[in-house]
Design an enzyme around this catalytic site. Structure first.
Site: not given
Lengths: 355, 355
Positions: B150, B154, B312, B316
């Site tokens: 993972h 951001r 949202a 995704s």
């Protein structure tokens, strides 16, 4: 409804009498305590132990006599314990558990404050101790034509430093089909409504709506299943239309609800367990089981409470999770397919019985 | 480390240059905006679009050229959108997604208050608008000998009513093996450390510890995997040992971290993807994937934030969930088995490289 009544013939006593316990009671000397007609802690423990045995025996019977594993555990320092019973990877049930737990301890001041401010409880002066007992169960069959069932019935009692006792009951039962047979929905809700109606005609409509509201997977805009009933904070309140007059009648209601579990569910299992199914139908079941996991881990109050409880037995909490689950990217179903039919009801709950 | 370096020969340019975008940029006219050397919103979008393409191309290459589905979506009212890329049920990857999203909107006053009170942000006078963009990915291989990876990187920017801008970067990468090869752990952490060290020698030790702390499945008393790095609230702060001096250097650090993804992971996939495995080993992988689901749904801040974000795109967010997962009652492993060896490290994290 006759087919369902017939299906129960395998266990003609299902309504009459509970079976004996599946293990020693959690509280020592329960039998002595039961002689006090006002000891509702003891009554609840006795009731849930017997309900557990009755339900496990019925599930075993429909699963070709397969035996449940029975694990008894105790919490340290006389804080109670539980009896977890599980069946896994069996003919009829892929994973099913029926647990009881009887817990006592000190109530965290933060929790006491929450109960007062958010739920209007009048607990008396702290520090408080608590007693919590309940039966809870999730039953995941292997065959996608057989719905998953969940139920739990619980008792909570808080004792203040001056001896004041505050108590309430909570619980409910709900059904999660993968392929819906209309008559199963009608049967499940009818048995629940009949059990409620015997105590208060206002219960079923109110508790049915509470169930539809509770089992919402908000981020999916869909419910976990086709509902049932949910209630909480049920205490004596002669002035309220939605409460019973005293603890005796409230306890009797909860006892009858627990006693109705076999009648709600077992006939459905018998009617559907030998149906043929395809690999695609199994896959759809696994995808819906993924949604079950989403609800339980993201929203379910009982699970969340369990996960933050010190020394909680995680294995007992997570019997609710299915043996297998699946998450496919952008899995879609046609509106006019059987899967699509189910989705419509999960998005827009239905009235199953006239009220 | 030579075997890992050789493994990257299939893509000799992995470090040098990002590939072109996999779809249209989310922000219209990104190319024009990029001409402003101070537009870090545009720079971030350009960087994550290119990183997405580079990583997806590498994953496709090791998965025998299998193609990712590419879904571009836009949020209403010019609030941005995203590019979700997914591969599912392929030879090497059971489910893998590499997403970018670029979101803008009004910052809820409640969130602004939280940022100020809990995270010490000085946001200036409200009402505020926000800009959030990032790349995030979870890669679940089919073979239990290949770890899951993972990562996410951001950028967050808040604009106050008087025009004041507050910005910070966050991100990290972590590895979740099912059967641990020591050398994979050393390789993964070494690449991360080297990428960190080039910018600040204090980063790796601090971010490695933050990662061990973050990926804790508290109710299991175990971590999700063998860690990596995690950082948040990384803003310009020349006075701090654990920050860089300005936005240019902070952005460069994040860019280099995103550029290191292929180097951390692809060689491990190549080394392990063709190993034989048994049904028991596959089952262990599915049980560990259940734990992955538990972490993501119960604890992961990004997932939780996503689930409560209006409009949202759930599909995704949930590319992080594995295609298949399993929950067995009381599954236990022997301490001296390979599964038991892994558990020791999940309970007690290890130092993989000297710092």
């Amino acid at each position: 409804m006759d087919a369902y009544a017939d299906a129960l013939a395998f266990d003609p006593d299902y309504k009459k009498e509970f079976a004996p316990y599946l293990g020693d009671s959690i509280t020592p000397d329960l039998e002595t305590l039961l002689q006090d007609p006002e000891d509702y802690r003891a009554k609840m423990e006795d009731m849930i132990m017997k309900a557990q045995a009755t339900i496990v025996n019925a599930l075993s019977a429909v699963d070709n006599g397969a035996k449940f594993t029975v694990d008894r555990y105790e919490r340290p320092n006389g804080q109670g314990g539980g009896l977890t019973t599980v069946i896994q990877d069996s003919d009829v049930f892929e994973k099913a558990g029926v647990n009881i737990s009887v817990i006592r301890g000190d109530l965290k001041p933060q929790l006491a404050t929450q109960m007062t401010s958010q739920r209007g409880k009048k607990l008396g002066p702290g520090p408080h101790t608590f007693f919590a007992s309940g039966i809870s169960s999730v039953i995941h069959p292997r065959n996608p034509m057989v719905p998953t069932m969940h139920f739990n019935y619980r008792y909570f009692e808080v004792t203040a430093s001056d001896g004041t006792k505050t108590w309430w009951y909570g619980g409910g039962a709900d059904l999660t089909p993968y392929y819906l047979e209309e008559s199963d929905g009608v049967h499940f809700h009818t048995v629940l409504k009949d059990s409620c109606d015997a105590h208060n005609r206002g219960f079923y409509p109110a508790f049915k709506k509470a169930c539809d509201d509770y089992f919402m997977i908000t981020h999916r805009k869909e419910r976990r299943g086709i509902g049932g009933v949910v209630f909480d904070d049920l205490a004596a309140n002669p002035a309220s239309d939605l409460h019973l007059k005293d603890q005796a009648s409230t306890f009797k209601f909860v006892t009858d609800m627990a006693a109705s579990v076999n009648a709600t569910y077992i006939p459905i299992v018998i009617a559907r367990k030998d149906l043929k199914y395809t690999e695609q139908e199994r896959e759809w079941q696994l995808i819906r089981r993924g949604r079950y996991v989403e609800f339980n881990l993201v929203y379910d109050r009982g699970t969340k409470f369990g996960l933050v409880t010190p020394q909680a037995r995680i294995e007992s909490i997570f019997i609710s999770l299915p043996l297998n689950a699946r998450w496919e990217y952008k899995h879609e179903v046609a509106d006019d397919s059987r899967e699509g039919e189910l989705m419509k009801i999960l998005r827009e709950p239905r009235e199953w019985v006239e009220t």
